[in-house]
Design an enzyme around this catalytic site. Sequence first.
Site, PDB file in Angstrom:
ATOM      1  N   GLY A 237       0.827  -1.200   0.000  1.00 36.42           N
ATOM      2  CA  GLY A 237       0.000   0.000   0.000  1.00 36.42           C
ATOM      3  C   GLY A 237       0.859   1.247   0.000  1.00 36.42           C
ATOM      4  CB  SER A 238       0.017   4.757   0.704  1.00 39.49           C
ATOM      5  OG  SER A 238      -0.413   4.742   2.058  1.00 39.49           O
ATOM      6  CB  THR A 239       5.197   5.631   1.676  1.00 37.69           C
ATOM      7  OG1 THR A 239       5.790   5.028   0.515  1.00 37.69           O
ATOM      8  CG2 THR A 239       6.296   5.894   2.700  1.00 37.69           C
ATOM      9  CB  ALA A 241      -1.035   2.916   4.800  1.00 32.70           C
ATOM     10  N   GLY A 242       2.041   2.252   5.252  1.00 34.71           N
ATOM     11  CA  GLY A 242       3.084   1.281   5.576  1.00 34.71           C
ATOM     12  C   GLY A 242       3.906   1.685   6.783  1.00 34.71           C
ATOM     13  CD  GLU A 259       5.158  -2.995  -3.647  1.00 31.41           C
ATOM     14  OE1 GLU A 259       5.685  -1.852  -3.795  1.00 31.41           O
ATOM     15  OE2 GLU A 259       4.067  -3.301  -4.113  1.00 31.41           O
ATOM     16  CD  GLU A 392       3.087   5.844  -5.229  1.00 33.38           C
ATOM     17  OE1 GLU A 392       3.380   4.862  -5.922  1.00 33.38           O
ATOM     18  OE2 GLU A 392       2.771   5.765  -4.031  1.00 33.38           O
TER      19      GLU A 392
END
Length: 487
Positions: A237-239, A241-242, A259, A392
């Site tokens: 997912g998104s950075t 959220a990660g 990822e 992004e």
Amino acid sequence: MSVPSDQATARHSSFLIGGTWTAAEGPDVVTVSCSTTGEALGAFPDATEADIDHAVAAARRALADPSGWSIWSPDERALAMERLAAAVERRGEAMAQLIAREVGTPIEVARGSSAQYAARLLRFYAGVARGLDGESSRPALAGHTLVRREPVGVVALIVPWNYPVSLACFKLAPALASGSTAVLKPSPETGLSSYLLAEAVDEAGLPPGVVNIVPAGREVGAYLVAHPGVDKVSFTGSTDAGRSVAQQCGSLLRPVTLELGGKSAAVVLDDVALDVFADALLGSSFPNNGQTCTASTRILAPRSIFADVCNAVTEKARSYRLGDPRDTTTDIGPLVSARQRDRVEGYIRVGRDEGGRVTAGGGRPDGLDPGLFVEPTVFIDVDPGMTIVAEEIFGPVVVLLPYDGGDDDAVQLANDSTYGLAGTVWSADTGRAIDVARRIDTGIVGINGWDLDIGSPFGGRRQSGLGHELGPEGIDGYLRYKTLFVA
């Protein structure tokens, strides 16, 4: 056993938990709309923490079964995975058509990246499972040791909406090969297509509780990440959220694979075959309407040919056909949701406000309402400090930047990013391009094109993630080791 739903309206009332279709705990539902027409495609239950509790408990029971999945022989697991691959393939066209409507993915892309790719992943890791050495003996200074490879346990698999079936199998296939059991949480935007995957799991006859599928939103996903019954988390997912997932797993000392996002560079060298580069642009810089983490959205070109590259990219972007993603002549479909379109349009506004100049696109196309379309957009007159260059966007937007000097300057500009997922290098001299690619600080680089290779590791650096998926290495994150010393 079939899914208990009204197939005409795809109204689901349960989740696949513990090998049975289990009624949802809560009364609320999630309705999914077509990204092209806005019509309702169907609905499924809005998952609650209680549903996650049931799914994790089922996975733990399956893991603890003394004759169950985790102690099956590698060949037995591989045969079951191959049955699952065949069951997924049988639903291939239905998956592609539904994902085209849920996500906006052009149909030919949806066909290749959904059931076909998922089945290949399952068969690849069935082969990895067959070659897995569960226990090996090693000489020690005195006596010897037995080194055991064991399944990591119950894994939480959290996947995004852009490639919902294949990204689920990025994680599910190696998890199954290892002997682990899983709770898969698809994104609510593509919750309907996750039911087709659940049908395939049901048909394949895996032991009850080995795979549990509960589409849910972020809050319920966070509950799954922190659940005491989970042994490992794999998240795509998104950075942002990660980062939250990583913080939670760090506090629990729980292994995690991430990822995340990317802002990859397409490095154009001065000897480029410009027609080859331009013809590949749809797949390298605008794949899935730009909704792809590996897209080369920063195009770097030497100042000596910068005008020619700008003209080629602008002309190609203007030539793409926008329309219904189920039409095979469509190049660019709609975005997945109104929220995603708002996000992309917000970046376009910021790009203009910061001084960037649009040479193609920049708005909504005429005549395609109520579809969630954004025109393929090209920005020039930008610099590395601008928001649209650094962040992004996850939509059909690319930026072009010139570099002075030679290959060293190109590499320096390519590496000027907080991300490090992917990239491409374009040159008539393959050896020169490989040399440049070796110096680009990302996990993946394509030479004169790029395709996702199942047999090779996939993973990013810095804000693009932790760990790797794919390749034989992809199973490592689902194994743990035990050493038995024998005197």
